[in-house]
Design a protein around this motif. Structure first.
Motif, PDB file in Angstrom:
ATOM      1  N   LEU A 181       0.823  -1.205   0.000  1.00  0.00           N
ATOM      2  CA  LEU A 181       0.000   0.000   0.000  1.00  0.00           C
ATOM      3  C   LEU A 181       0.860   1.258   0.000  1.00  0.00           C
ATOM      4  N   PHE A 182       1.913   1.275   0.801  1.00  0.00           N
ATOM      5  CA  PHE A 182       2.780   2.452   0.856  1.00  0.00           C
ATOM      6  C   PHE A 182       3.462   2.692  -0.490  1.00  0.00           C
ATOM      7  N   ARG A 183       3.793   1.607  -1.182  1.00  0.00           N
ATOM      8  CA  ARG A 183       4.397   1.775  -2.517  1.00  0.00           C
ATOM      9  C   ARG A 183       3.396   2.412  -3.485  1.00  0.00           C
ATOM     10  N   LEU A 184       2.113   2.059  -3.373  1.00  0.00           N
ATOM     11  CA  LEU A 184       1.108   2.718  -4.211  1.00  0.00           C
ATOM     12  C   LEU A 184       1.086   4.213  -3.931  1.00  0.00           C
ATOM     13  N   VAL A 185       1.056   4.575  -2.653  1.00  0.00           N
ATOM     14  CA  VAL A 185       0.999   5.986  -2.279  1.00  0.00           C
ATOM     15  C   VAL A 185       2.244   6.723  -2.749  1.00  0.00           C
ATOM     16  N   ASP A 186       3.401   6.090  -2.614  1.00  0.00           N
ATOM     17  CA  ASP A 186       4.667   6.752  -2.935  1.00  0.00           C
ATOM     18  C   ASP A 186       4.940   6.823  -4.435  1.00  0.00           C
ATOM     19  N   GLU A 187       4.460   5.845  -5.201  1.00  0.00           N
ATOM     20  CA  GLU A 187       4.892   5.718  -6.586  1.00  0.00           C
ATOM     21  C   GLU A 187       3.835   6.063  -7.625  1.00  0.00           C
ATOM     22  N   LEU A 188       2.544   5.965  -7.270  1.00  0.00           N
ATOM     23  CA  LEU A 188       1.512   6.305  -8.237  1.00  0.00           C
ATOM     24  C   LEU A 188       1.262   7.805  -8.253  1.00  0.00           C
ATOM     25  N   ASP A 189       0.878   8.319  -9.422  1.00  0.00           N
ATOM     26  CA  ASP A 189       0.455   9.703  -9.522  1.00  0.00           C
ATOM     27  C   ASP A 189      -0.741   9.913  -8.593  1.00  0.00           C
ATOM     28  N   PRO A 190      -0.762  10.990  -7.795  1.00  0.00           N
ATOM     29  CA  PRO A 190      -1.860  11.182  -6.826  1.00  0.00           C
ATOM     30  C   PRO A 190      -3.245  11.188  -7.467  1.00  0.00           C
ATOM     31  N   HIS A 191      -3.378  11.792  -8.635  1.00  0.00           N
ATOM     32  CA  HIS A 191      -4.680  11.812  -9.310  1.00  0.00           C
ATOM     33  C   HIS A 191      -5.067  10.418  -9.773  1.00  0.00           C
ATOM     34  N   VAL A 192      -4.103   9.671 -10.287  1.00  0.00           N
ATOM     35  CA  VAL A 192      -4.369   8.296 -10.727  1.00  0.00           C
ATOM     36  C   VAL A 192      -4.817   7.443  -9.550  1.00  0.00           C
ATOM     37  N   LEU A 193      -4.116   7.567  -8.423  1.00  0.00           N
ATOM     38  CA  LEU A 193      -4.454   6.751  -7.251  1.00  0.00           C
ATOM     39  C   LEU A 193      -5.830   7.114  -6.701  1.00  0.00           C
ATOM     40  N   LYS A 194      -6.120   8.405  -6.592  1.00  0.00           N
ATOM     41  CA  LYS A 194      -7.421   8.799  -6.072  1.00  0.00           C
ATOM     42  C   LYS A 194      -8.546   8.366  -7.009  1.00  0.00           C
ATOM     43  N   THR A 195      -8.332   8.498  -8.317  1.00  0.00           N
ATOM     44  CA  THR A 195      -9.352   8.080  -9.270  1.00  0.00           C
ATOM     45  C   THR A 195      -9.562   6.575  -9.213  1.00  0.00           C
ATOM     46  N   PHE A 196      -8.475   5.822  -9.032  1.00  0.00           N
ATOM     47  CA  PHE A 196      -8.580   4.375  -8.884  1.00  0.00           C
ATOM     48  C   PHE A 196      -9.421   4.021  -7.656  1.00  0.00           C
ATOM     49  N   ILE A 197      -9.199   4.733  -6.552  1.00  0.00           N
ATOM     50  CA  ILE A 197      -9.970   4.484  -5.336  1.00  0.00           C
ATOM     51  C   ILE A 197     -11.445   4.807  -5.553  1.00  0.00           C
ATOM     52  N   MET A 198     -11.720   5.942  -6.199  1.00  0.00           N
ATOM     53  CA  MET A 198     -13.099   6.389  -6.346  1.00  0.00           C
ATOM     54  C   MET A 198     -13.841   5.629  -7.447  1.00  0.00           C
ATOM     55  N   PHE A 212       6.494  -0.614 -19.570  1.00  0.00           N
ATOM     56  CA  PHE A 212       6.509  -0.602 -18.107  1.00  0.00           C
ATOM     57  C   PHE A 212       7.224   0.650 -17.586  1.00  0.00           C
ATOM     58  N   ASP A 213       8.381   0.954 -18.167  1.00  0.00           N
ATOM     59  CA  ASP A 213       9.156   2.108 -17.714  1.00  0.00           C
ATOM     60  C   ASP A 213       8.389   3.410 -17.939  1.00  0.00           C
ATOM     61  N   LEU A 214       7.742   3.541 -19.079  1.00  0.00           N
ATOM     62  CA  LEU A 214       6.959   4.739 -19.365  1.00  0.00           C
ATOM     63  C   LEU A 214       5.779   4.880 -18.409  1.00  0.00           C
ATOM     64  N   MET A 215       5.062   3.785 -18.205  1.00  0.00           N
ATOM     65  CA  MET A 215       3.890   3.834 -17.334  1.00  0.00           C
ATOM     66  C   MET A 215       4.301   4.132 -15.891  1.00  0.00           C
ATOM     67  N   ARG A 216       5.395   3.551 -15.460  1.00  0.00           N
ATOM     68  CA  ARG A 216       5.860   3.810 -14.094  1.00  0.00           C
ATOM     69  C   ARG A 216       6.303   5.263 -13.938  1.00  0.00           C
ATOM     70  N   ALA A 217       6.983   5.799 -14.961  1.00  0.00           N
ATOM     71  CA  ALA A 217       7.447   7.186 -14.903  1.00  0.00           C
ATOM     72  C   ALA A 217       6.288   8.164 -14.795  1.00  0.00           C
ATOM     73  N   HIS A 218       5.126   7.782 -15.324  1.00  0.00           N
ATOM     74  CA  HIS A 218       3.948   8.645 -15.283  1.00  0.00           C
ATOM     75  C   HIS A 218       3.009   8.286 -14.122  1.00  0.00           C
ATOM     76  N   GLY A 219       3.442   7.395 -13.254  1.00  0.00           N
ATOM     77  CA  GLY A 219       2.663   7.073 -12.067  1.00  0.00           C
ATOM     78  C   GLY A 219       1.382   6.325 -12.353  1.00  0.00           C
ATOM     79  N   LEU A 220       1.386   5.463 -13.374  1.00  0.00           N
ATOM     80  CA  LEU A 220       0.175   4.743 -13.766  1.00  0.00           C
ATOM     81  C   LEU A 220       0.071   3.406 -13.035  1.00  0.00           C
ATOM     82  N   MET A 221      -1.132   2.863 -12.990  1.00  0.00           N
ATOM     83  CA  MET A 221      -1.392   1.553 -12.376  1.00  0.00           C
ATOM     84  C   MET A 221      -1.365   0.496 -13.460  1.00  0.00           C
ATOM     85  N   PHE A 222      -0.540  -0.550 -13.273  1.00  0.00           N
ATOM     86  CA  PHE A 222      -0.474  -1.605 -14.279  1.00  0.00           C
ATOM     87  C   PHE A 222      -0.012  -2.919 -13.658  1.00  0.00           C
ATOM     88  N   GLY A 223      -0.324  -3.999 -14.374  1.00  0.00           N
ATOM     89  CA  GLY A 223       0.104  -5.339 -14.000  1.00  0.00           C
ATOM     90  C   GLY A 223       0.240  -6.170 -15.256  1.00  0.00           C
TER      91      GLY A 223
END
Length: 450
Positions: free
Chosen positions: A65-82, A236-247
């Protein structure tokens, strides 16, 4: 009531995201989980107990969970939650259950659909590229589908294909028009670029499940084409650099099952920033389908234990691994036929499952609700459950006597693009597998229940 409830969730999410990025965030996580348990616990039996076992100070899932908070873009993470957490999983799920009861038909809370049959790859064993560009859902088709789905309570959409990003502009437009929905794109990632990642970061409600079949470039590219592994790593590198959620999304077969569940494979995914890993049992469906690729009973038992080990409360890996076939225990068995999900192909045919290609209803001709009320979906609703063992969930793979009966009584024609076949012929291919798996499945099910 919806606006007030959503606002309460949004305020709680804001408080959590702020406090979880500061000192003392361990306590913030525990406070948030207590609140979530009060809201969700009454609807999801065992929720609080499971969460408390998984997320405690210093646990691997707290660190996840802390890695999500630290590494995802804040808008992406909040939108994912909502969009994913509140609209789809919490409110949407309840609404689909209520509507199913009221309307007398299954109402899915997840819909898979194919924007196009086209693909820019020619992977061995996959015929998508041979379809050409002729079969497509128009933007209007997709917009109408999502609008009608949301009215029924469905706010989670998974885009398959073909390659969905062949329709990149329409996918972005659709996500922008439906911010209360979450869109999970199953992709080969070859069309992911910097500009696209910026758009996804701005929208916030798109996540990715990327096809990958080995930690070894030569093995992955042997099936998916030269350079495919490097394309995925760049994406993967591009998506991570932009703080996106992926698997990732991986099909396991008799030939690759140990490789795609190895420590090396999972360690690569975590290193590159993957948050989850989907695993799908090979299904011998369509042109060129071969029962020889089906895992042995011993292999299937192995992957059942391996995936649960990886995502366990203790040990394992910091990645949420899911097995579409073996995790039936946690969703009550088969979720197809609209019970929890359905599939819509690029021609508009509404099918019970991405692997079950029989339908007599099309979204280009009928409303989504009318399509969900078609005879084969009602047959799923009336006949389920097929058995009492959730390790044998599928009416085609593990219960091959069931699907032909439902197809026959509903008179649903085959919707396969290239090689239409009867349900009898299809299930004759899976019958030996079902017979071989049953004994092991029964043994495992008794162990799990105990």
């Amino acid at each position: 009531m919806h606006r007030a409830e959503r606002k309460a969730f949004e305020l709680a999410a804001d408080r959590f995201l702020k406090s979880a990025s500061q000192d003392g965030r361990e306590q913030a996580v525990q406070d948030y989980l207590s609140m979530a348990s009060k809201l969700i616990g009454s609807r999801v039996p065992g929720f609080e107990k499971g969460v408390r076992q998984a997320v405690y100070p210093g646990s691997k899932w707290e660190q996840w969970l802390f890695r999500l908070v630290d590494e995802l873009d804040p808008h992406v993470l909040k939108t994912f939650i909502m969009s994913g957490g509140y609209e789809a999983a919490f409110r949407g799920f309840s609404n689909t259950v209520e509507n199913a009861e009221k309307l007398g038909c299954n109402v899915p809370w997840i819909i898979l659909f194919d924007p196009t049959s086209a693909c820019n790859k020619h992977c061995t064993g996959c015929w998508a590229a041979d379809y050409g560009h002729q079969l497509n859902l128009t933007y209007e088709d997709m917009d109408r589908l999502v609008t009608q789905g949301a009215e029924l309570g469905c706010h989670l959409y998974m885009l398959t294909g073909g390659e969905p990003l062949v329709r990149k502009a329409d996918v972005l437009k659709l996500a922008g028009a439906h911010q209360d929905c979450l869109f999970n794109i199953f992709t080969n990632a070859s069309l992911v670029d910097e500009a696209f990642c910026r758009d996804v970061q701005r929208l916030g409600n798109i996540i990715f499940s990327v096809s990958l079949e080995s930690f070894e470039p030569e093995v992955n590219d042997g099936r998916r084409g030269d350079g495919s592994f490097d394309e995925v790593m760049r994406a993967f590198d591009l998506m991570r650099a932009h703080g996106l959620m992926f698997g990732t999304s991986t099909c396991y077969t008799r030939d690759n099952i140990e490789r795609v569940t190895s420590d090396e494979f999972f360690d690569l995914l975590i290193e590159k920033g993957c948050r989850y890993a989907w695993f799908f049992h090979y299904m011998p469906v369509g042109e060129g389908a071969s029962a020889e690729l089906l895992p042995t009973p011993e292999q299937r038992a192995y992957i059942l234990h391996r995936i649960r080990e990886v995502r366990g409360f203790e040990g394992g890996k910091q990645i949420f691994a899911m097995d579409f076939q073996n995790d039936g225990q946690f969703v009550g068995g088969c979720i197809a036929g609209g019970r929890a999900y359905c599939h819509i192909n690029a021609r508009g045919d509404v099918e019970p499952c991405v692997f079950i290609h029989y339908s007599s209803a099309n979204i280009k001709e009928k409303s989504l609700l009318e399509c969900l009320q078609q005879p084969i979906f009602q047959a799923y609703r009336d006949r389920y459950p097929w058995n009492g063992n959730h390790l044998m969930p599928c009416p085609m793979l593990e219960n091959p006597e069931i699907l032909p009966q439902m197809v026959q009584e509903s008179q649903a024609p085959s919707t396969d693009y290239v090689a239409p076949e009867t349900a009898d012929d299809l299930c004759a291919r899976t019958a030996p597998y079902a017979q071989a798996w049953k004994g092991e499945a029964d043994r495992l099910w008794e162990e799990i229940k105990a």
